[in-house]
Design a protein around this motif. Structure first.
Motif, PDB file in Angstrom:
ATOM      1  N   ALA A 110       0.831  -1.212   0.000  1.00  0.00           N
ATOM      2  CA  ALA A 110       0.000   0.000   0.000  1.00  0.00           C
ATOM      3  C   ALA A 110       0.863   1.260   0.000  1.00  0.00           C
ATOM      4  O   ALA A 110       0.555   2.228  -0.699  1.00  0.00           O
ATOM      5  CB  ALA A 110      -0.940  -0.005   1.204  1.00  0.00           C
ATOM      6  N   ALA A 134       2.398   1.697  -3.535  1.00  0.00           N
ATOM      7  CA  ALA A 134       1.393   2.174  -4.484  1.00  0.00           C
ATOM      8  C   ALA A 134       1.114   3.656  -4.276  1.00  0.00           C
ATOM      9  O   ALA A 134       1.058   4.428  -5.241  1.00  0.00           O
ATOM     10  CB  ALA A 134       0.111   1.351  -4.347  1.00  0.00           C
ATOM     11  N   ALA A 135       0.959   4.090  -3.041  1.00  0.00           N
ATOM     12  CA  ALA A 135       0.698   5.504  -2.738  1.00  0.00           C
ATOM     13  C   ALA A 135       1.894   6.377  -3.126  1.00  0.00           C
ATOM     14  O   ALA A 135       1.719   7.464  -3.685  1.00  0.00           O
ATOM     15  CB  ALA A 135       0.367   5.672  -1.262  1.00  0.00           C
ATOM     16  N   ARG A 152       2.044   6.928  -6.919  1.00  0.00           N
ATOM     17  CA  ARG A 152       1.034   7.905  -7.341  1.00  0.00           C
ATOM     18  C   ARG A 152       1.487   9.329  -6.999  1.00  0.00           C
ATOM     19  O   ARG A 152       1.341  10.240  -7.809  1.00  0.00           O
ATOM     20  CB  ARG A 152      -0.318   7.622  -6.672  1.00  0.00           C
ATOM     21  N   SER A 187      -5.723  -5.285  -4.788  1.00  0.00           N
ATOM     22  CA  SER A 187      -5.794  -3.992  -4.135  1.00  0.00           C
ATOM     23  C   SER A 187      -4.650  -3.882  -3.125  1.00  0.00           C
ATOM     24  O   SER A 187      -4.311  -4.881  -2.498  1.00  0.00           O
ATOM     25  CB  SER A 187      -7.146  -3.868  -3.420  1.00  0.00           C
ATOM     26  N   PRO A 188      -4.029  -2.734  -2.995  1.00  0.00           N
ATOM     27  CA  PRO A 188      -4.309  -1.428  -3.589  1.00  0.00           C
ATOM     28  C   PRO A 188      -3.800  -1.293  -5.025  1.00  0.00           C
ATOM     29  O   PRO A 188      -3.977  -0.265  -5.643  1.00  0.00           O
ATOM     30  CB  PRO A 188      -3.566  -0.468  -2.666  1.00  0.00           C
ATOM     31  N   ALA A 189      -3.174  -2.334  -5.539  1.00  0.00           N
ATOM     32  CA  ALA A 189      -2.713  -2.359  -6.923  1.00  0.00           C
ATOM     33  C   ALA A 189      -2.830  -3.791  -7.421  1.00  0.00           C
ATOM     34  O   ALA A 189      -2.752  -4.734  -6.629  1.00  0.00           O
ATOM     35  CB  ALA A 189      -1.260  -1.890  -7.012  1.00  0.00           C
TER      36      ALA A 189
END
Length: 164
Positions: free
Chosen positions: A64, A67-68, A71, A105-107
């Motif tokens: 997570a 992924a954040a 972004r 999730s999250p990817a």
């Protein structure tokens, strides 16, 4: 420590944004293992050709958090928050693999594009060819050897990193 692989792509001011992406990834993760840089036609829309490559890193960040972070890096380098999937990009960072985890999730891990797009599979095979795809079960070298290379053309681009 998790071993992760990240795809970098750009078709807007390509050289600049690939370099900026590499700087940002180095700032977060430290040392990078890099594939060659490739030029490929846009897939899924009519647009300028992309530069693409793959970076491998080790991290203690969770899936997570990675992924954040990716972004945030994209947004810091001109990516629109409402950008469509098939559209021009200043910087596109896609997490391809996080160890051998399978997740939605999250990817999506492993990323579905790995086996479908030459601009992902070829550079991934360069840096992680010996690893087996956690769903397909074949190593990335084998997947690249079997790939129909007439589908998508790649051209290697002269590229030196880090810049001297």
């Amino acid at each position: 420590m998790a071993k992760i692989y990240i795809s970098l792509g750009s078709n807007i001011n390509r050289q600049h944004y690939i370099e900026q992406g590499l700087h940002a990834l180095t700032d977060v993760f430290g040392s990078l293992i890099l594939s060659s840089l490739f030029e490929s036609e846009a897939v899924g829309f009519a647009g300028k050709a992309f530069y693409n490559m793959v970076a491998g890193v080790s991290t203690e960040l969770t899936l997570a958090e990675v992924a954040a972070t990716l972004r945030e890096i994209e947004f810091a380098h001109g990516r629109n928050q409402d950008a469509k999937k098939f559209s021009p990009r200043t910087l596109d960072l896609d997490l391809l693999l996080y160890d051998d985890i399978i997740a939605d999730s999250p990817a999506q891990i492993p990323r579905d594009e790995i086996s479908k797009n030459a601009f992902v599979l070829c550079p991934l095979a360069e840096v992680a060819g010996h690893l087996a795809h956690p769903i397909i079960g074949q190593c990335y070298d084998e997947l690249w050897q079997q790939y129909d290379k007439s589908q998508q053309k790649l051209k290697t681009v002269a590229f030196i990193w880090p810049k001297k």
